[in-house]
Design an enzyme around this catalytic site. Structure first.
Site, PDB file in Angstrom:
ATOM      1  CB  SER A 142     -41.516-123.610   2.340  1.00  0.00           C
ATOM      2  OG  SER A 142     -42.852-124.054   2.238  1.00  0.00           O
ATOM      3  CE1 TYR A 155     -40.239-127.403  -1.589  1.00  0.00           C
ATOM      4  CE2 TYR A 155     -41.678-127.135   0.307  1.00  0.00           C
ATOM      5  CZ  TYR A 155     -41.074-126.614  -0.817  1.00  0.00           C
ATOM      6  OH  TYR A 155     -41.298-125.304  -1.170  1.00  0.00           O
TER       7      TYR A 155
HETATM    8  P1  NAD Z   1     -39.801-122.504  -9.771  1.00  0.00           P
HETATM    9  O1  NAD Z   1     -39.840-123.924 -10.237  1.00  0.00           O
HETATM   10  O2  NAD Z   1     -40.614-121.472 -10.458  1.00  0.00           O
HETATM   11  O3  NAD Z   1     -38.287-121.983  -9.762  1.00  0.00           O
HETATM   12  C1  NAD Z   1     -37.244-122.775  -9.287  1.00  0.00           C
HETATM   13  C2  NAD Z   1     -35.944-122.167  -9.755  1.00  0.00           C
HETATM   14  O4  NAD Z   1     -34.881-122.992  -9.259  1.00  0.00           O
HETATM   15  C3  NAD Z   1     -35.796-122.127 -11.274  1.00  0.00           C
HETATM   16  O5  NAD Z   1     -35.076-120.971 -11.644  1.00  0.00           O
HETATM   17  C4  NAD Z   1     -34.973-123.372 -11.561  1.00  0.00           C
HETATM   18  O6  NAD Z   1     -34.250-123.304 -12.774  1.00  0.00           O
HETATM   19  C5  NAD Z   1     -34.062-123.369 -10.366  1.00  0.00           C
HETATM   20  N1  NAD Z   1     -33.449-124.656 -10.095  1.00  0.00           N
HETATM   21  C6  NAD Z   1     -34.045-125.854  -9.925  1.00  0.00           C
HETATM   22  N2  NAD Z   1     -33.103-126.796  -9.719  1.00  0.00           N
HETATM   23  C7  NAD Z   1     -31.912-126.166  -9.761  1.00  0.00           C
HETATM   24  C8  NAD Z   1     -30.576-126.596  -9.615  1.00  0.00           C
HETATM   25  N3  NAD Z   1     -30.260-127.876  -9.404  1.00  0.00           N
HETATM   26  N4  NAD Z   1     -29.591-125.674  -9.713  1.00  0.00           N
HETATM   27  C9  NAD Z   1     -29.887-124.373  -9.964  1.00  0.00           C
HETATM   28  N5  NAD Z   1     -31.126-123.917 -10.102  1.00  0.00           N
HETATM   29  C10 NAD Z   1     -32.127-124.801  -9.994  1.00  0.00           C
HETATM   30  O7  NAD Z   1     -40.134-122.602  -8.217  1.00  0.00           O
HETATM   31  P2  NAD Z   1     -40.581-121.489  -7.148  1.00  0.00           P
HETATM   32  O8  NAD Z   1     -41.939-121.839  -6.717  1.00  0.00           O
HETATM   33  O9  NAD Z   1     -40.266-120.116  -7.602  1.00  0.00           O
HETATM   34  O10 NAD Z   1     -39.619-121.902  -5.949  1.00  0.00           O
HETATM   35  C11 NAD Z   1     -38.531-121.124  -5.516  1.00  0.00           C
HETATM   36  C12 NAD Z   1     -38.274-121.419  -4.055  1.00  0.00           C
HETATM   37  O11 NAD Z   1     -39.415-121.049  -3.287  1.00  0.00           O
HETATM   38  C13 NAD Z   1     -38.011-122.893  -3.764  1.00  0.00           C
HETATM   39  O12 NAD Z   1     -37.000-123.013  -2.791  1.00  0.00           O
HETATM   40  C14 NAD Z   1     -39.336-123.355  -3.204  1.00  0.00           C
HETATM   41  O13 NAD Z   1     -39.201-124.449  -2.351  1.00  0.00           O
HETATM   42  C15 NAD Z   1     -39.783-122.117  -2.465  1.00  0.00           C
HETATM   43  N6  NAD Z   1     -41.220-122.059  -2.185  1.00  0.00           N
HETATM   44  C16 NAD Z   1     -42.130-122.085  -3.198  1.00  0.00           C
HETATM   45  C17 NAD Z   1     -43.469-122.027  -2.878  1.00  0.00           C
HETATM   46  C18 NAD Z   1     -44.537-122.033  -3.922  1.00  0.00           C
HETATM   47  O14 NAD Z   1     -45.719-122.137  -3.549  1.00  0.00           O
HETATM   48  N7  NAD Z   1     -44.235-121.913  -5.192  1.00  0.00           N
HETATM   49  C19 NAD Z   1     -43.878-121.943  -1.547  1.00  0.00           C
HETATM   50  C20 NAD Z   1     -42.919-121.923  -0.566  1.00  0.00           C
HETATM   51  C21 NAD Z   1     -41.584-121.975  -0.880  1.00  0.00           C
END
Ligand code: NAD
Length: 260
Positions: A142, A155
């Protein structure tokens, strides 16, 4: 480009992981999906994305906070498609609170899911990648792997940690065909961020659209969300021959957030 390769994408039933899984399937990679919630919808989307290229799709529901589940998922992936060539460590959760109010069990879950799980999947995937002399480990960190924000201690700690893990994994394999890099998105409008938009709307008594603008305006100079599709294409680049010597980078796609 990735025909015959297998990609395991953790947390790929939603958001960024699903976007990356679709982009890799479009290039012909067989995909192992993982994550919670509805699995049929995401599986159908990934199958459709990879149909023309003949990609196959499997699923394992490992909880990424449980080592035994992760070990089982790695064995399952190898049994389905031979081995994992591309490992995308993407599963992640968020919790927002000041350090002194941060629930201890939330801290532990965030460190386990957002950081420690990547250590386990990497240690289990690396032997087969090294013996094939080809592999790609892509850690979805991130912009919070590069800079901090208030109320996100666990985080930010986990994401800085995974950027560190990325560098060490890249260095240990620098003379091989195995690369490891991190992707550092800014705001992406997934369920993880929609929760923060909802909280802002409630806090200020404003609409969803106004809350999105407020969120972007605080951090992201482009005033645009990065999309899972854009992040998917970055993952495809990391898997391409052009990225053979891209090692240990933390590549932000953040609308200028970290440039400030
Ligand atoms: P999201 O909530 O849409 O998806 C998260 C995914 O992780 C889902 O498929 C969920 O089922 C799965 N998950 C959660 N806990 C779990 C567990 N214990 N075991 C297995 N699967 C699990 O979130 P997202 O925004 O797509 O985030 C994905 C990644 O991107 C994360 O690592 C997040 O930190 C990172 N990220 C997101 C953003 C943003 O703005 N959305 C920005 C930077 C980084």
């Amino acid at each position: 480009m990735l025909k015959g390769k297998t990609a395991l994408v953790t947390g790929s039933t939603s958001g960024i992981g699903l976007g990356i899984a679709k982009a890799l399937a479009r290039q012909g990679a067989n995909i192992v999906l993982n994550g919670f919630g509805d699995m049929d919808g995401p599986r159908a989307e990934v199958l459709a994305a990879g149909e023309a290229a003949g990609a196959q799709v499997a699923y394992h529901g490992a909880d990424m906070s449980r080592v035994a589940d992760i070990e089982d998922m790695m064995k399952y992936s190898a049994s389905q498609f031979g081995r994992v060539d591309i490992l995308v460590n993407n599963a992640g959760i968020q919790h927002v609170a000041n350090v002194e109010n941060f629930p201890v069990e939330r801290w532990d879950s965030i460190i386990a899911i957002n950081l420690t799980s990547a250590f386990h999947t990497s240690r289990l995937a690396l032997p087969a990648m090294k013996s094939a002399n080809w592999g790609r480990i892509i850690n979805v960190a991130s912009v919070h792997g590069l800079v901090g924000s208030a109320q996100k201690s666990a985080y930010v700690a986990a994401k800085h940690g995974i950027v560190g893990l990325t560098k060490v994994t890249a260095l240990e394999n620098a003379t091989t065909g195995v690369t490891c890099n991190a992707i550092c998105p800014g705001w992406v409008l997934t369920p993880l961020v929609q929760k923060q938009v909802d909280a802002k709307a409630a806090e200020h008594g404003i609409s969803n659209e106004e809350a999105k603008k407020l969120l972007l305006g605080e951090k992201e100079p482009s005033m645009q969300f990065t999309t899972p599709e854009e992040l998917g294409e970055l993952a495809v680049f990391f898997c391409s021959p052009a990225a053979n010597n891209v090692r240990g980078v933390a590549w932000n796609m953040d609308g200028g957030w970290a440039a400030q």
